[in-house]
Design a protein around this motif. Sequence first.
Motif, PDB file in Angstrom:
ATOM      1  N   ALA A 197      14.265   0.429  33.192  1.00 13.46           N
ATOM      2  CA  ALA A 197      14.491  -0.728  34.063  1.00 13.46           C
ATOM      3  C   ALA A 197      13.286  -1.650  33.952  1.00 13.46           C
ATOM      4  O   ALA A 197      12.141  -1.183  33.916  1.00 13.46           O
ATOM      5  N   GLU A 213      11.802  -8.113  36.921  1.00 13.96           N
ATOM      6  CA  GLU A 213      13.087  -8.803  36.792  1.00 13.96           C
ATOM      7  C   GLU A 213      14.226  -8.048  37.468  1.00 13.96           C
ATOM      8  O   GLU A 213      15.153  -8.662  38.009  1.00 13.96           O
ATOM      9  N   GLN A 214      14.164  -6.722  37.428  1.00 12.86           N
ATOM     10  CA  GLN A 214      15.240  -5.918  38.016  1.00 12.86           C
ATOM     11  C   GLN A 214      14.813  -5.249  39.331  1.00 12.86           C
ATOM     12  O   GLN A 214      15.442  -4.307  39.789  1.00 12.86           O
ATOM     13  N   LYS A 244      18.000   2.662  38.867  1.00 13.49           N
ATOM     14  CA  LYS A 244      18.527   1.861  37.765  1.00 13.49           C
ATOM     15  C   LYS A 244      18.210   2.508  36.420  1.00 13.49           C
ATOM     16  O   LYS A 244      19.065   2.547  35.519  1.00 13.49           O
ATOM     17  N   TYR A 248      18.807  -0.695  31.792  1.00 16.95           N
ATOM     18  CA  TYR A 248      19.746  -0.983  32.874  1.00 16.95           C
ATOM     19  C   TYR A 248      20.288  -2.386  32.691  1.00 16.95           C
ATOM     20  O   TYR A 248      19.551  -3.333  32.441  1.00 16.95           O
ATOM     21  N   ASP A 249      21.605  -2.521  32.814  1.00 15.40           N
ATOM     22  CA  ASP A 249      22.269  -3.809  32.626  1.00 15.40           C
ATOM     23  C   ASP A 249      23.110  -4.114  33.852  1.00 15.40           C
ATOM     24  O   ASP A 249      24.140  -3.484  34.061  1.00 15.40           O
ATOM     25  N   GLN A 250      22.684  -5.073  34.645  1.00 18.05           N
ATOM     26  CA  GLN A 250      23.393  -5.421  35.872  1.00 18.05           C
ATOM     27  C   GLN A 250      24.807  -5.918  35.575  1.00 18.05           C
ATOM     28  O   GLN A 250      25.735  -5.679  36.338  1.00 18.05           O
ATOM     29  N   GLU A 301      24.216  -2.660  44.871  1.00 14.98           N
ATOM     30  CA  GLU A 301      22.851  -2.180  45.035  1.00 14.98           C
ATOM     31  C   GLU A 301      22.759  -1.150  46.156  1.00 14.98           C
ATOM     32  O   GLU A 301      21.937  -0.257  46.142  1.00 14.98           O
TER      33      GLU A 301
END
Length: 295
Positions: A120, A124-125, A135, A154-156, A163
Motif C-alpha cells: 500500500a 496516497e492510500q 490494504k 492495493y488498488d482502490q 473502507e
Amino acid sequence: MSESKVIESLKNACKEDSGILTIVRIDNYDELSHIRDVAGDVLTKQLREECISIIDAATDVDYIKASLGENEFVLFVYDIKNKKDLAEIYFKVVKKINESISDRISDDISACVEISVGAAIVPEQGNDYLTLFSKADRALEYVSESGGHTIAFYDQDEDQEDEEGGAMWLDEDEYRVVYDYMSKYIKTYKRPACELEITFYPHDDEMDIDIYTEILCQYVEAVRHTLRESDSMTLIGNQLVMLLPEMSGQFVPGVLNRIKNKMQAVGYGNLLDISISSTMIGPDQEQTISINLAV
C-alpha cells in the motif's frame, strides 16, 4: 528494538512519512518442513532467521522491519512509490534466500522459496497504519488468488469494499437470531460454516481496566477488518464470537493465521493473552482448531 516499539515506529512512519507499507509472505513455508539440510536439520528451523537476516541486509538500514508469525513480515520502505523499485528489492531478497537454501541442501534436492508481497502506498492510500496494513493484506490476498509468488499493490478501483467494511457488528441477541437462522440454513442445504471464539485475558491481573478496555477495542476492530462483510460478530464479556458462513474446514487455518497476524500488527507487546478456537458447523463439524498466544 522490542516488537511494540517496532509497531509504534510503523505507525509513526505511516502517519508522518512517504513510502510503501508491505507485507512479505513465504508462500510455501510448510512445504519446506520435510526438507533437511546437509547437517540433517529441518530446513524451516533456519528459514525464518535466514529470511530476517537477508531482508535486513538487502534493504536500507532505515527501513522499518518486523516479523509477523513464522512466515510473514511487514516492511516500511521509505521514499519509493512504484512497483519497479519495490520489485528490485523483492527479486534481490528472493535470489539471496534461494541461494542460501541451495548452499544448505544436497545437490540432489530441489527446493526454492516462493515469496509474495502485498503493498500500500503512503500517504496516497492513507496514513493510518492499521488501515494501510489492511490494504496491503488485501493486495496480498489478491496475489494468493492469482497463484502467488509476485507483488501486488492495493488498488482502490478494483477493490470496491467500503473502507469501513468487514464483519457485520451485532449485539448478542441479534447475533443469536442470525446464528439460529444460519444453523437452519446449513442443516437444510448442507452448507459449511464456522464459529470462531477469541477470548482475551489481561496478561497482568492488575492491569488498569481502562487500559484493558482500550486495547480490547482496538483488537476487536482489527479482527473485524480481517473478515468478510457476510460474516457476523459480537462481543460477550471478554469473548469475541464470530460466525463465518460458507467457510469450509480447509480454509479455517488461513483465517486464524490472518487474525493472529493482524492482532500482532496492532502492537501491544504481551499485554493480553489470547485464546482462539473454532468450531465447524455442518459438513465439517467434526473439525475443531484452537490456539493460544500472547500478543
